[in-house]
Design an enzyme around this catalytic site. Structure first.
Site, PDB file in Angstrom:
ATOM      1  N   HIS A 132      43.101  40.837  33.543  1.00  0.00           N
ATOM      2  CA  HIS A 132      43.688  40.738  32.205  1.00  0.00           C
ATOM      3  C   HIS A 132      43.084  41.796  31.284  1.00  0.00           C
ATOM      4  O   HIS A 132      41.905  42.118  31.387  1.00  0.00           O
ATOM      5  CB  HIS A 132      43.438  39.353  31.609  1.00  0.00           C
ATOM      6  CG  HIS A 132      43.892  38.226  32.472  1.00  0.00           C
ATOM      7  ND1 HIS A 132      45.182  38.103  32.927  1.00  0.00           N
ATOM      8  CD2 HIS A 132      43.218  37.159  32.988  1.00  0.00           C
ATOM      9  CE1 HIS A 132      45.288  37.014  33.672  1.00  0.00           C
ATOM     10  NE2 HIS A 132      44.109  36.435  33.730  1.00  0.00           N
ATOM     11  N   GLU A 145      39.102  34.161  29.649  1.00  0.00           N
ATOM     12  CA  GLU A 145      39.367  32.784  30.056  1.00  0.00           C
ATOM     13  C   GLU A 145      38.182  32.197  30.806  1.00  0.00           C
ATOM     14  O   GLU A 145      37.230  32.905  31.159  1.00  0.00           O
ATOM     15  CB  GLU A 145      40.624  32.710  30.925  1.00  0.00           C
ATOM     16  CG  GLU A 145      40.519  33.467  32.242  1.00  0.00           C
ATOM     17  CD  GLU A 145      41.853  33.534  32.981  1.00  0.00           C
ATOM     18  OE1 GLU A 145      42.917  33.403  32.354  1.00  0.00           O
ATOM     19  OE2 GLU A 145      41.830  33.738  34.216  1.00  0.00           O
ATOM     20  N   HIS A 169      40.148  38.749  39.650  1.00  0.00           N
ATOM     21  CA  HIS A 169      39.970  37.343  39.988  1.00  0.00           C
ATOM     22  C   HIS A 169      41.237  36.764  40.623  1.00  0.00           C
ATOM     23  O   HIS A 169      42.315  37.346  40.506  1.00  0.00           O
ATOM     24  CB  HIS A 169      39.604  36.515  38.748  1.00  0.00           C
ATOM     25  CG  HIS A 169      40.665  36.532  37.692  1.00  0.00           C
ATOM     26  ND1 HIS A 169      40.791  37.556  36.787  1.00  0.00           N
ATOM     27  CD2 HIS A 169      41.656  35.652  37.383  1.00  0.00           C
ATOM     28  CE1 HIS A 169      41.795  37.322  35.975  1.00  0.00           C
ATOM     29  NE2 HIS A 169      42.355  36.164  36.312  1.00  0.00           N
ATOM     30  N   ARG A 178      49.015  42.037  38.029  1.00  0.00           N
ATOM     31  CA  ARG A 178      48.819  41.750  39.454  1.00  0.00           C
ATOM     32  C   ARG A 178      48.527  43.045  40.200  1.00  0.00           C
ATOM     33  O   ARG A 178      49.205  44.050  39.993  1.00  0.00           O
ATOM     34  CB  ARG A 178      50.067  41.114  40.074  1.00  0.00           C
ATOM     35  CG  ARG A 178      50.453  39.772  39.524  1.00  0.00           C
ATOM     36  CD  ARG A 178      51.571  39.150  40.372  1.00  0.00           C
ATOM     37  NE  ARG A 178      52.281  38.157  39.580  1.00  0.00           N
ATOM     38  CZ  ARG A 178      53.443  38.363  38.986  1.00  0.00           C
ATOM     39  NH1 ARG A 178      54.063  39.522  39.120  1.00  0.00           N
ATOM     40  NH2 ARG A 178      54.013  37.421  38.269  1.00  0.00           N
TER      41      ARG A 178
END
Length: 322
Positions: A102, A119, A177, A197
């Site tokens: 991200h 996150e 991740h 992605r």
């Protein structure tokens, strides 16, 4: 007067989704392959609404517009205005998620007019030998990374970590991740739906008949190639105490195990507070009204709520605020 609020979850089909949100967390839906339950969301076109009570049907935006700092906290309202800063989810991965990354606030603002996406994960359940991918296993550079992508050997340079209930991980922007197969977790993140992605196992999505888009060029621009000694968060689990779990500039999360009766005072917390029940059940009393929170349920306390009384035989709560 503002009161504790539950929202109607939004259930999201995912190519990797399973049945645990229904079978373990008792979520009510009829679709297959539901991978995410968006518990509290202000993502455009995906706003959750209040489930019941005097504010039934209100979105977060409507509550903020009407109550401003009384709802968000004065400092939070000053910083974010009418944008709710967090997105709260439960996630069930029947098969692995894509390898992804991200962007940070600056990159996301420039390219997507969005927040970045820092996150955290709290593992609620994991099948035997289930693992996650977080960070790199060894130092590589952009050229080597591109070569691994071309050779489809990128999994070989990822750090795989077996997980069990109670494990927690902070995933800052830039850190590669993926949630592995057989893992169910609670996710707390900035309000953003921007994901790059880099590898998706060449899977075909049954709903489209196609493979999913990859975003390798953008990912390589934002990837952090540094290798950490450890990626797992170590934290205390003292009973009836708000144990620091992950405190970042983007959100704060404590681990709060409750047994017996506990009074929580939020007078000095200039923020809304969110409870995610990750184990057990508890009753919450505010202004002489009792609320019940079960495993897999989420509740938001507006900033104007200064005190609540908690009662439980044995519950575990993630306490989230800004």
């Amino acid at each position: 007067m503002l009161v504790p609020l539950k929202f109607v979850p939004l259930f999201k089909y995912r190519i990797w989704g399973g049945e645990k949100l229904k079978s373990v967390l008792n979520k009510d839906y009829d679709s297959d392959a539901i991978g995410e339950s968006w518990e509290i969301s202000d993502v455009p076109n995906d706003e959750t609404i209040v489930a019941d009570g005097q504010f039934k049907g209100y979105t977060l935006k409507q509550l903020i517009q009407e109550f401003k700092g009384e709802f968000l906290g004065e400092s939070v309202y000053k910083q974010f205005g009418e944008a709710f800063p967090l997105l709260i989810k439960f996630i069930d991965a029947k098969t692995p998620l894509s390898i992804q990354v991200h962007p940070n606030n600056e990159y996301a603002k420039t390219h997507h007019n969005s927040f970045g996406k820092n996150e955290m994960w709290y593992i609620m359940q994991a099948d035997q030998d289930a693992n996650i991918i977080v960070g790199f296993e060894k130092e590589i550079d952009k050229i080597q990374f591109k070569q691994h992508l071309e050779d489809k050997t990128v999994l070989e340079v990822m750090h795989h970590e077996n997980v069990t209930k109670g494990d927690a991980f902070y995933i800052p922007t830039g850190r590669i991740h993926a949630i592995g197969a057989g893992v169910m977790l609670a996710e707390i993140q900035q309000t953003s739906d921007v994901t790059y992605r880099v590898y998706d196992y060449d899977r075909v999505d049954k709903t489209t008949g196609k493979t999913r888009d990859l975003h390798t060029d953008q990912a390589i621009e934002v990837l952090d190639f540094n290798v950490e000694n450890s990626y797992k968060t170590v934290y205390d689990k003292e009973l009836n105490t708000s144990n620091t779990l992950i405190h970042s500039p983007y959100f704060k999360t404590n681990f709060l195990p409750v047994k017996g009766e506990l009074t929580k005072d939020y007078t000095n917390t200039d923020s809304f507070v969110i409870y995610m029940c990750v184990s057990g059940a508890l009753s919450i009393t505010h202004a002489e009204k009792e609320y019940v929170l079960q495993t897999g349920e989420t509740m938001l306390f507006p900033a104007s709520i200064n005190q609540v009384v908690l009662k439980s035989n044995n519950a575990e709560i993630l306490e989230v605020y800004f």
